[in-house]
Design a protein around this motif. Structure first.
Motif, PDB file in Angstrom:
ATOM      1  N   VAL A   1      50.037   8.285  57.642  1.00  0.00           N
ATOM      2  CA  VAL A   1      49.559   8.906  58.875  1.00  0.00           C
ATOM      3  C   VAL A   1      50.554   9.957  59.298  1.00  0.00           C
ATOM      4  O   VAL A   1      51.705  10.003  58.817  1.00  0.00           O
ATOM      5  N   ASP A   2      50.120  10.801  60.243  1.00  0.00           N
ATOM      6  CA  ASP A   2      51.054  11.807  60.726  1.00  0.00           C
ATOM      7  C   ASP A   2      51.882  11.237  61.883  1.00  0.00           C
ATOM      8  O   ASP A   2      51.691  10.094  62.308  1.00  0.00           O
TER       9      ASP A   2
ATOM     10  N   TYR B   1      42.724  -0.652  61.660  1.00  0.00           N
ATOM     11  CA  TYR B   1      43.713   0.414  61.586  1.00  0.00           C
ATOM     12  C   TYR B   1      44.692   0.179  60.435  1.00  0.00           C
ATOM     13  O   TYR B   1      45.064   1.116  59.699  1.00  0.00           O
ATOM     14  N   LYS B   2      45.124  -1.070  60.277  1.00  0.00           N
ATOM     15  CA  LYS B   2      46.052  -1.383  59.192  1.00  0.00           C
ATOM     16  C   LYS B   2      45.425  -1.120  57.825  1.00  0.00           C
ATOM     17  O   LYS B   2      46.124  -0.830  56.852  1.00  0.00           O
TER      18      LYS B   2
ATOM     19  N   PRO C   1      41.255   5.446  63.273  1.00  0.00           N
ATOM     20  CA  PRO C   1      42.503   6.094  63.692  1.00  0.00           C
ATOM     21  C   PRO C   1      43.239   5.249  64.731  1.00  0.00           C
ATOM     22  O   PRO C   1      42.679   4.324  65.330  1.00  0.00           O
ATOM     23  N   TYR C   2      44.511   5.617  64.968  1.00  0.00           N
ATOM     24  CA  TYR C   2      45.325   4.846  65.899  1.00  0.00           C
ATOM     25  C   TYR C   2      44.836   4.966  67.341  1.00  0.00           C
ATOM     26  O   TYR C   2      45.115   4.102  68.174  1.00  0.00           O
TER      27      TYR C   2
ATOM     28  N   THR D   1      43.144   2.488  72.599  1.00  0.00           N
ATOM     29  CA  THR D   1      42.030   2.172  73.513  1.00  0.00           C
ATOM     30  C   THR D   1      41.816   0.672  73.609  1.00  0.00           C
ATOM     31  O   THR D   1      41.633   0.120  74.706  1.00  0.00           O
ATOM     32  N   ALA D   2      41.828  -0.007  72.451  1.00  0.00           N
ATOM     33  CA  ALA D   2      41.634  -1.460  72.452  1.00  0.00           C
ATOM     34  C   ALA D   2      42.771  -2.173  73.180  1.00  0.00           C
ATOM     35  O   ALA D   2      42.551  -3.143  73.920  1.00  0.00           O
ATOM     36  N   GLU D   3      43.999  -1.692  72.945  1.00  0.00           N
ATOM     37  CA  GLU D   3      45.146  -2.285  73.618  1.00  0.00           C
ATOM     38  C   GLU D   3      45.066  -2.079  75.131  1.00  0.00           C
ATOM     39  O   GLU D   3      45.340  -2.987  75.921  1.00  0.00           O
TER      40      GLU D   3
END
Length: 440
Positions: free
Chosen positions: A188-189, A393-394, A399-400, A405-407
């Protein structure tokens, strides 16, 4: 049964700082019981009750016999001159300078009130003053229960939030590390890593703020309890009992007479009626019996002063009838009856205020009860969504931003559930107070 213990500063490390205290353990019931024994304001209320009893004893003391003893000894440096009329000749009085240089007078005076409007009113008003002071004490106790309970719940909410934020910080810390390793690995960036670090910093800041708020909230609870400021304790609660305590019978009808404010106003009305009755009785005479005994001693030689006494005694009944007082009594009666009307108006206004408090508290309780059910559902769903999104995501599926958003939704759901639960418990206290059902 599961017991959860929260320490004064929950031994949590934030930015390298650890705060921890060791002390005793107190439940909500223990806090209230301690306040009932040690709160200075309540102690003052008890003292005022003793003062009222003493004041009543002073007011009715006039019904007991009033006994007074008096005495005097006189030595003349120069004898006075007396004048005696000559009854046979009608001439000018002749000066007499003979007499004794030493004299003494003693007396005993006993007075017994037989009837007095003032004393009669004092006897009738004494139990009303006791009732009023006791009701003021009860009002203090009710306020103490409500304030201690709410302070306990506010502290509990902060401590629960700390536990939630600790879990969030741990999760975000792990997410930050994962994002960093993925960034280093070129998967990822850098934006994912920096977004994760931003979320971690926000959660850490919230955690630090919550930890700092624990001490002043404990200080508030101590002040309400009358607890020594420099001594510490832990608050303890049973999660099962906590959930059971949220229930209350919302079908119970409001009864104004159960409110301590209504009882106090009713007592004030009874006292005002006694004042009116007193002014009405002022037209009656004051009757008292009296007895006097006097002994006089005279002698030229001081050493023989008390060899011979000249005594007299008498008893009788005195009667004092108020004939005209400039219409003061009638005006006092008028004023007192106007005060009764004021109290009646205050009673009407108080009923309206109590009803408003009741409807507001009932609406708040029902609203928070419904909100708690929704927040509980939201929490379960948010936990599941976060687990799935984080796993995706893992695996590189999403995307992160989805994780953030979930967190965020999970934190909102957790804090929303805690707020709804503690607000529900606080609104229950408000409803109990509005209905006059606070026990102590």
């Amino acid at each position: 049964m599961l017991w959860i213990i929260f320490l004064t500063s929950v031994s949590i490390r934030v930015s390298g700082q650890t705060v921890q205290d060791s002390s005793s353990y107190l439940t909500l019931g223990n806090c209230i019981a301690y306040a009932m024994k040690h709160q200075p304001v309540l102690h003052q209320a008890y003292l005022k009750m003793d003062i009222t009893k003493a004041s009543n004893a002073i007011s009715v003391a006039g019904w007991y016999p009033q006994v007074a003893v008096n005495g005097s000894i006189t030595h003349y440096l120069k004898l006075p001159t007396s004048f005696v009329n000559n009854a046979s000749t009608g001439n000018v009085p002749v000066a007499q300078t003979t007499g004794v240089v030493n004299s003494s007078a003693t007396g005993l005076a006993v007075t017994q009130a037989l009837f007095s409007p003032t004393l009669l009113t004092a006897v009738k008003s004494a139990p009303l003053f006791i009732r009023q002071t006791r009701q003021v004490t009860d009002s203090t106790k009710i306020g103490l229960v409500v304030n201690v309970t709410k302070a306990f719940y506010n502290l509990l909410l902060t401590l629960e939030q700390i536990e939630v934020l600790k879990g969030d910080t741990i999760r975000l810390g792990q997410s930050t590390r994962d994002a960093y390793h993925q960034y280093i690995g070129g998967i990822v960036d850098e934006t994912d890593y920096k977004q994760a670090f931003i979320s971690l910093n926000n959660s850490t800041a919230q955690l630090r703020l919550a930890v700092e708020n624990v001490r002043p909230q404990y200080a508030t609870l101590k002040q309400l309890m009358g607890y020594p400021p420099r001594e510490n304790f832990h608050i303890v609660f049973d999660t099962t009992e906590l959930m059971q305590n949220i229930n209350i019978d919302t079908t119970e009808q409001l009864q104004f007479e159960k409110r301590i404010e209504y009882q106090l106003l009713s007592t004030s009305m009874d006292l005002q009626r006694q004042v009116t009755r007193f002014y009405q009785l002022e037209a009656l005479p004051v009757v008292s019996a009296f007895y006097n005994y006097n002994a006089d001693f005279y002698n030229k030689s001081f050493s023989k002063l008390f060899n011979t006494s000249y005594t007299n005694s008498f008893l009788g009944v005195s009667l004092t009838i108020p004939v005209f007082t400039g219409f003061a009594r009638l005006q006092n009666i008028k004023k007192s009856r106007l005060m009764e009307q004021v109290l009646e108006s205050q009673t009407t206004d108080l009923k309206s205020l109590i009803y408003t408090e009741y409807t507001t508290a009932l609406a708040g309780y029902k609203g928070y009860r419904y909100s708690l059910q929704l927040m509980q559902d939201n929490l379960q769903m948010a936990q599941r969504v976060y687990f799935v999104v984080n796993l995706q995501y893992k695996q590189g599926i999403v995307p992160y931003l989805n994780v953030i958003t979930a967190e965020s939704n999970l934190i909102t759901a957790e804090t929303g559930y805690l707020n709804a639960l503690l607000q529900l418990l606080s609104s229950k206290v408000d409803l109990q107070k509005a209905m006059g059902n606070i026990s102590y």
